[in-house]
Design a protein around this motif. Sequence first.
Motif, PDB file in Angstrom:
ATOM      1  N   ILE A   1       0.909  10.477  10.010  1.00 34.48           N
ATOM      2  CA  ILE A   1       0.975  10.928   8.603  1.00 34.48           C
ATOM      3  C   ILE A   1      -0.179  10.309   7.813  1.00 34.48           C
ATOM      4  N   ILE A   2      -0.398   9.018   8.051  1.00 27.35           N
ATOM      5  CA  ILE A   2      -1.475   8.318   7.331  1.00 27.35           C
ATOM      6  C   ILE A   2      -2.837   8.937   7.674  1.00 27.35           C
ATOM      7  N   ILE A   3      -3.076   9.189   8.982  1.00 23.04           N
ATOM      8  CA  ILE A   3      -4.381   9.730   9.392  1.00 23.04           C
ATOM      9  C   ILE A   3      -4.591  11.118   8.779  1.00 23.04           C
TER      10      ILE A   3
ATOM     11  N   ALA B   1      -5.927   2.236  -0.786  1.00 24.66           N
ATOM     12  CA  ALA B   1      -4.574   2.073  -0.206  1.00 24.66           C
ATOM     13  C   ALA B   1      -4.465   2.854   1.105  1.00 24.66           C
ATOM     14  N   GLY B   2      -5.073   4.043   1.148  1.00 27.30           N
ATOM     15  CA  GLY B   2      -5.024   4.871   2.364  1.00 27.30           C
ATOM     16  C   GLY B   2      -5.720   4.206   3.542  1.00 27.30           C
ATOM     17  N   LEU B   3      -6.805   3.467   3.261  1.00 20.99           N
ATOM     18  CA  LEU B   3      -7.523   2.785   4.347  1.00 20.99           C
ATOM     19  C   LEU B   3      -6.798   1.505   4.767  1.00 20.99           C
ATOM     20  N   ILE B   4      -6.314   0.766   3.739  1.00 17.28           N
ATOM     21  CA  ILE B   4      -5.618  -0.494   4.057  1.00 17.28           C
ATOM     22  C   ILE B   4      -4.372  -0.203   4.900  1.00 17.28           C
ATOM     23  N   ILE B   5      -3.616   0.832   4.493  1.00 18.19           N
ATOM     24  CA  ILE B   5      -2.374   1.120   5.220  1.00 18.19           C
ATOM     25  C   ILE B   5      -2.684   1.580   6.649  1.00 18.19           C
ATOM     26  N   LEU B   6      -3.830   2.220   6.836  1.00 13.23           N
ATOM     27  CA  LEU B   6      -4.221   2.643   8.189  1.00 13.23           C
ATOM     28  C   LEU B   6      -4.485   1.408   9.060  1.00 13.23           C
TER      29      LEU B   6
ATOM     30  N   HIS C   1     -11.155  16.849   1.314  1.00 18.93           N
ATOM     31  CA  HIS C   1     -11.104  16.752  -0.155  1.00 18.93           C
ATOM     32  C   HIS C   1     -10.145  17.780  -0.742  1.00 18.93           C
ATOM     33  N   PHE C   2      -8.903  17.623  -0.364  1.00 23.06           N
ATOM     34  CA  PHE C   2      -7.842  18.550  -0.773  1.00 23.06           C
ATOM     35  C   PHE C   2      -7.753  18.646  -2.300  1.00 23.06           C
ATOM     36  N   ASP C   3      -7.660  19.899  -2.797  1.00 19.58           N
ATOM     37  CA  ASP C   3      -7.567  20.100  -4.248  1.00 19.58           C
ATOM     38  C   ASP C   3      -6.089  20.105  -4.656  1.00 19.58           C
ATOM     39  N   LEU C   4      -5.715  19.110  -5.485  1.00 20.42           N
ATOM     40  CA  LEU C   4      -4.305  18.941  -5.826  1.00 20.42           C
ATOM     41  C   LEU C   4      -3.734  20.104  -6.642  1.00 20.42           C
ATOM     42  N   VAL C   5      -4.606  20.931  -7.238  1.00 20.58           N
ATOM     43  CA  VAL C   5      -4.109  22.089  -7.993  1.00 20.58           C
ATOM     44  C   VAL C   5      -3.277  22.984  -7.059  1.00 20.58           C
TER      45      VAL C   5
ATOM     46  N   MET D   1      -7.316  14.402   4.476  1.00 23.80           N
ATOM     47  CA  MET D   1      -7.373  15.182   3.222  1.00 23.80           C
ATOM     48  C   MET D   1      -8.143  14.451   2.139  1.00 23.80           C
ATOM     49  N   ARG D   2      -7.897  13.146   2.074  1.00 25.18           N
ATOM     50  CA  ARG D   2      -8.530  12.337   1.019  1.00 25.18           C
ATOM     51  C   ARG D   2     -10.046  12.231   1.223  1.00 25.18           C
ATOM     52  N   PHE D   3     -10.475  11.986   2.481  1.00 23.27           N
ATOM     53  CA  PHE D   3     -11.897  11.672   2.702  1.00 23.27           C
ATOM     54  C   PHE D   3     -12.715  12.806   3.321  1.00 23.27           C
TER      55      PHE D   3
ATOM     56  N   ARG E   1       1.338  12.689  -8.244  1.00 26.56           N
ATOM     57  CA  ARG E   1       0.251  13.576  -8.690  1.00 26.56           C
ATOM     58  C   ARG E   1       0.051  14.766  -7.757  1.00 26.56           C
ATOM     59  N   VAL E   2       0.563  14.649  -6.514  1.00 30.67           N
ATOM     60  CA  VAL E   2       0.470  15.777  -5.577  1.00 30.67           C
ATOM     61  C   VAL E   2       1.378  16.911  -6.071  1.00 30.67           C
ATOM     62  N   VAL E   3       2.481  16.512  -6.700  1.00 26.26           N
ATOM     63  CA  VAL E   3       3.495  17.485  -7.110  1.00 26.26           C
ATOM     64  C   VAL E   3       3.237  18.010  -8.522  1.00 26.26           C
TER      65      VAL E   3
ATOM     66  N   LEU F   1       4.587   8.017  14.259  1.00 26.93           N
ATOM     67  CA  LEU F   1       4.781   9.081  13.261  1.00 26.93           C
ATOM     68  C   LEU F   1       4.112   8.690  11.941  1.00 26.93           C
ATOM     69  N   ILE F   2       4.342   7.451  11.517  1.00 25.78           N
ATOM     70  CA  ILE F   2       3.741   6.998  10.256  1.00 25.78           C
ATOM     71  C   ILE F   2       2.218   7.025  10.361  1.00 25.78           C
ATOM     72  N   LEU F   3       1.690   6.565  11.497  1.00 24.78           N
ATOM     73  CA  LEU F   3       0.225   6.555  11.647  1.00 24.78           C
ATOM     74  C   LEU F   3      -0.336   7.975  11.600  1.00 24.78           C
TER      75      LEU F   3
ATOM     76  N   HIS G   1       0.161  17.146   7.751  1.00 26.14           N
ATOM     77  CA  HIS G   1       0.660  16.019   6.949  1.00 26.14           C
ATOM     78  C   HIS G   1       2.039  16.333   6.371  1.00 26.14           C
ATOM     79  N   PHE G   2       2.170  17.516   5.812  1.00 25.16           N
ATOM     80  CA  PHE G   2       3.419  17.908   5.158  1.00 25.16           C
ATOM     81  C   PHE G   2       4.525  18.068   6.201  1.00 25.16           C
ATOM     82  N   PHE G   3       4.183  18.666   7.359  1.00 25.71           N
ATOM     83  CA  PHE G   3       5.176  18.846   8.416  1.00 25.71           C
ATOM     84  C   PHE G   3       5.695  17.482   8.891  1.00 25.71           C
TER      85      PHE G   3
ATOM     86  N   SER H   1       0.847  -1.201   0.000  1.00 24.52           N
ATOM     87  CA  SER H   1       0.000   0.000   0.000  1.00 24.52           C
ATOM     88  C   SER H   1       0.885   1.254   0.000  1.00 24.52           C
ATOM     89  N   LEU H   2       1.975   1.188   0.769  1.00 28.52           N
ATOM     90  CA  LEU H   2       2.887   2.340   0.832  1.00 28.52           C
ATOM     91  C   LEU H   2       3.470   2.636  -0.556  1.00 28.52           C
ATOM     92  N   ALA H   3       3.821   1.554  -1.293  1.00 30.88           N
ATOM     93  CA  ALA H   3       4.373   1.734  -2.641  1.00 30.88           C
ATOM     94  C   ALA H   3       3.336   2.402  -3.546  1.00 30.88           C
TER      95      ALA H   3
HETATM   96  C1  HEM Z   1       6.222  15.093   2.730  1.00 27.73           C
HETATM   97  C2  HEM Z   1       5.629  15.136   1.601  1.00 27.73           C
HETATM   98  C3  HEM Z   1       4.170  14.790   1.422  1.00 27.73           C
HETATM   99  C4  HEM Z   1       3.225  15.565   0.828  1.00 27.73           C
HETATM  100  C5  HEM Z   1       3.423  16.964   0.231  1.00 27.73           C
HETATM  101  C6  HEM Z   1       1.975  14.840   0.861  1.00 27.73           C
HETATM  102  C7  HEM Z   1       0.775  15.318   0.372  1.00 27.73           C
HETATM  103  C8  HEM Z   1      -0.408  14.626   0.344  1.00 27.73           C
HETATM  104  C9  HEM Z   1      -1.649  15.094  -0.206  1.00 27.73           C
HETATM  105  C10 HEM Z   1      -1.841  16.478  -0.852  1.00 27.73           C
HETATM  106  C11 HEM Z   1      -2.592  14.143  -0.042  1.00 27.73           C
HETATM  107  C12 HEM Z   1      -4.052  14.181  -0.496  1.00 27.73           C
HETATM  108  C13 HEM Z   1      -4.133  13.497  -1.822  1.00 27.73           C
HETATM  109  C14 HEM Z   1      -5.513  13.489  -2.411  1.00 27.73           C
HETATM  110  O1  HEM Z   1      -6.493  13.652  -1.669  1.00 27.73           O
HETATM  111  O2  HEM Z   1      -5.607  13.317  -3.623  1.00 27.73           O
HETATM  112  C15 HEM Z   1      -1.942  13.022   0.620  1.00 27.73           C
HETATM  113  C16 HEM Z   1      -2.574  11.854   0.945  1.00 27.73           C
HETATM  114  C17 HEM Z   1      -1.977  10.828   1.636  1.00 27.73           C
HETATM  115  N1  HEM Z   1      -0.660  10.748   2.032  1.00 27.73           N
HETATM  116 FE1  HEM Z   1       0.751  12.182   1.754  1.00 27.73          FE
HETATM  117  N2  HEM Z   1       2.189  13.630   1.465  1.00 27.73           N
HETATM  118  C18 HEM Z   1       3.507  13.545   1.830  1.00 27.73           C
HETATM  119  C19 HEM Z   1       4.118  12.485   2.459  1.00 27.73           C
HETATM  120  C20 HEM Z   1       3.484  11.309   2.824  1.00 27.73           C
HETATM  121  C21 HEM Z   1       4.127  10.176   3.469  1.00 27.73           C
HETATM  122  C22 HEM Z   1       5.621  10.101   3.820  1.00 27.73           C
HETATM  123  C23 HEM Z   1       3.167   9.227   3.665  1.00 27.73           C
HETATM  124  C24 HEM Z   1       3.228   7.851   4.275  1.00 27.73           C
HETATM  125  C25 HEM Z   1       3.975   7.474   5.253  1.00 27.73           C
HETATM  126  C26 HEM Z   1       1.924   9.750   3.159  1.00 27.73           C
HETATM  127  C27 HEM Z   1       0.715   9.090   3.211  1.00 27.73           C
HETATM  128  C28 HEM Z   1      -0.473   9.562   2.691  1.00 27.73           C
HETATM  129  C29 HEM Z   1      -1.720   8.825   2.736  1.00 27.73           C
HETATM  130  C30 HEM Z   1      -1.940   7.444   3.375  1.00 27.73           C
HETATM  131  C31 HEM Z   1      -2.666   9.607   2.081  1.00 27.73           C
HETATM  132  C32 HEM Z   1      -4.160   9.262   1.854  1.00 27.73           C
HETATM  133  C33 HEM Z   1      -4.303   8.285   0.736  1.00 27.73           C
HETATM  134  C34 HEM Z   1      -3.934   8.914  -0.595  1.00 27.73           C
HETATM  135  O3  HEM Z   1      -4.520   9.943  -0.932  1.00 27.73           O
HETATM  136  O4  HEM Z   1      -3.017   8.376  -1.244  1.00 27.73           O
HETATM  137  N3  HEM Z   1       2.152  11.018   2.652  1.00 27.73           N
HETATM  138  N4  HEM Z   1      -0.627  13.345   0.850  1.00 27.73           N
END
Ligand code: HEM
Length: 235
Positions: free
Chosen positions: A161-163, A122-127, A173-177, A168-170, A92-94, A157-159, A203-205, A82-84
Motif C-alpha cells: 500500500i505504501i509503495i 511521511a511517505g518516504l519515512i514510513i517506507l 502525480h495523482f490529481d486529487l480532484v 502516486m505521490r512521486f 484531502r484525498v476525499v 500488505l502495508i508495504l 492502492h485503493f484495492f 508517519s502513519l498518523a
Molecule cells: C483505502 C483508501 C485509500 C485511498 C482512497 C487512498 C488514496 C491515496 C491517494 C489518492 C494518494 C496520493 C496522494 C497525493 O499524491 O496527494 C495516496 C498516497 C498515499 N497513501 Fe493512500 N489511500 C488509501 C489508503 C491508504 C492506507 C490504508 C495507507 C497506509 C497503510 C496509505 C498510505 C499512503 C501513502 C504512504 C501515500 C504516499 C504519501 C502521501 O501522499 O501521503 N493509503 N493515497
Amino acid sequence: MTVIKLVVGGILPYITLVVFLWGIIYKIRKWNKAAQGKMTLYPTPSTPGGKWRKIIKEILIFQSLFKGNRALWGGTWIFHASLALIFIGHFRVVTDFPILWRALGMGKDDVDTFSATVGGIAGLIILVMGIYLLFRRMVIQRVKEISDGEDYFTLGLILAIIISGDIMRFITHFDLVQSREYFAALVTFSRVSVPADPAFLVHFFLGQLLIIYIPFSKFLHIPGAFYSKSIIYQE
Ligand code: HEM
C-alpha cells in the motif's frame, strides 16, 4: 480495465464499509461481554485519573516498549507517527477544506506545497520504517521465531500500500480532484467515474483489503489497546 474499475471503485467500497463496521461492532460487543477481572501485575496509579493518563501515554509514546526495547521503539514510533500524518493527509484525498485553509491564511499553492512536503516526507519515512520492521522479523533470530505467516502478510500488505501510494505521490502525480469527484459520487450513490491511474486502483484495492481485514486481525490492537490497558491499569 472497466471491470477492474467497477469492482474496485464501484462495488468493493460498499462491501468494505459494511464488513468493517459489522466486524468492529462485533468485536467491541465481544470485548464488552468478556470477563474483565482485576489484574494486579502492575502498580496501581495512585492519583485519580492516573489510569487514563497512563493509557494515553502508552498509546501516544508506547511507554512500556520504550522501557523494554529502544531500537524497536524507535522504528515503531516513527512508523506510527508517519502513519498518523498520512491518515490525516488522506482527508484531502476525499475532500478539501477551503474554510480551514482560509482560517489558517493559506492559499491553494501553500496548501499544496505543505501537503506535498509533509505527505512526501511521511511517505518516504514510513517506507523505510516498514522495510526495517520487515527485515527485523526476517533477520533477528529471536523475532523470527515468534513471527508467523500473518505477521509477514500484514507487513507485506502495508508495504505494498505504501509503495503504490508513494508511486502516486512521486511518479504519477495523482490529481486529487479526480478522487474528490469520485468519492462525492460514491457517497451520493451517483454514477461514479473511478480514477483510471493503475497505481490508484492497486492502492485503493489493497487499502480496502486492509480495512476489511482490520477487525479480524492483529490490526485491531488500535482500539484493543484501550481495552487491554484499562484492565491492566486498574484505579
Ligand atoms: C483505502 C483508501 C485509500 C485511498 C482512497 C487512498 C488514496 C491515496 C491517494 C489518492 C494518494 C496520493 C496522494 C497525493 O499524491 O496527494 C495516496 C498516497 C498515499 N497513501 Fe493512500 N489511500 C488509501 C489508503 C491508504 C492506507 C490504508 C495507507 C497506509 C497503510 C496509505 C498510505 C499512503 C501513502 C504512504 C501515500 C504516499 C504519501 C502521501 O501522499 O501521503 N493509503 N493515497
